[in-house]
Design a protein around this motif. Structure first.
Motif: not given
Length: 170
Positions: A3-7, A13-18, A32-33, A106-111
């Protein structure tokens, strides 16, 4: 399944991370979560004393609706090659992301967000929390270039500074 988890919060900034998380999910052939964290009015201590069940349900539904709008804004239809799964979690943003991305694959993506001095004092960094507590890899995405321009306009408006029209010319 990986999974790739993004907040998300709706900020640039959060849209760029998404968008970066969607690209990572496509490249890794992972799910994609998309996580939207929410809290009761007044925080957890305030909700114990004053919020009833219907108020909490309204907060949860408002968070779910905001998540739907963010996904629609970011992708319109569905992003090619990946289907996002939306998840609303009642917690602080950092804790919600770390608890969701608990698998080693998992991979966690944050802005990374704007970290001006006053913002650091007012709000703790979600990215720092995730880097310190996550058991999986964390990818931080820098703010988009537009964010710096928006911050400059905000500062100019806050201090009532005049607009220099030469800045508008290409």
């Amino acid at each position: 399944m990986r999974r790739v988890v993004v907040g998300v919060s709706g900020t640039p900034g959060s849209l760029a991370a998404l968008h970066r998380a969607a690209a990572e999910a496509r490249a890794r052939e992972a799910q994609l979560w998309v996580v939207m964290a929410w809290q009761a009015p007044g925080g957890e201590l305030g909700s114990r004393n004053s919020c009833n069940v219907s108020a909490l349900a309204q907060c949860r539904e408002a968070a779910a609706e905001r998540l739907r709008r963010i996904l629609d804004l970011a992708f319109g239809a569905r992003p090619a090659g990946v289907t996002p799964a939306g998840l609303t979690v009642r917690a602080t943003p950092g804790a919600a992301l770390v608890d969701t991305a608990r698998g080693g694959d998992d991979l966690l993506v944050v802005g990374a967000g704007s970290r001006a001095l006053l913002r650091r004092l007012a709000r703790p960094s979600v990215a720092r929390y995730c880097l310190a507590h996550a058991v999986c890899p964390v990818l931080t995405v820098p703010p988009p270039p537009l964010q710096a321009e928006l911050d400059a306009v905000h500062r100019r408006n806050l201090w009532h500074l005049p607009l220099d029209t030469r800045e508008l010319a290409p």
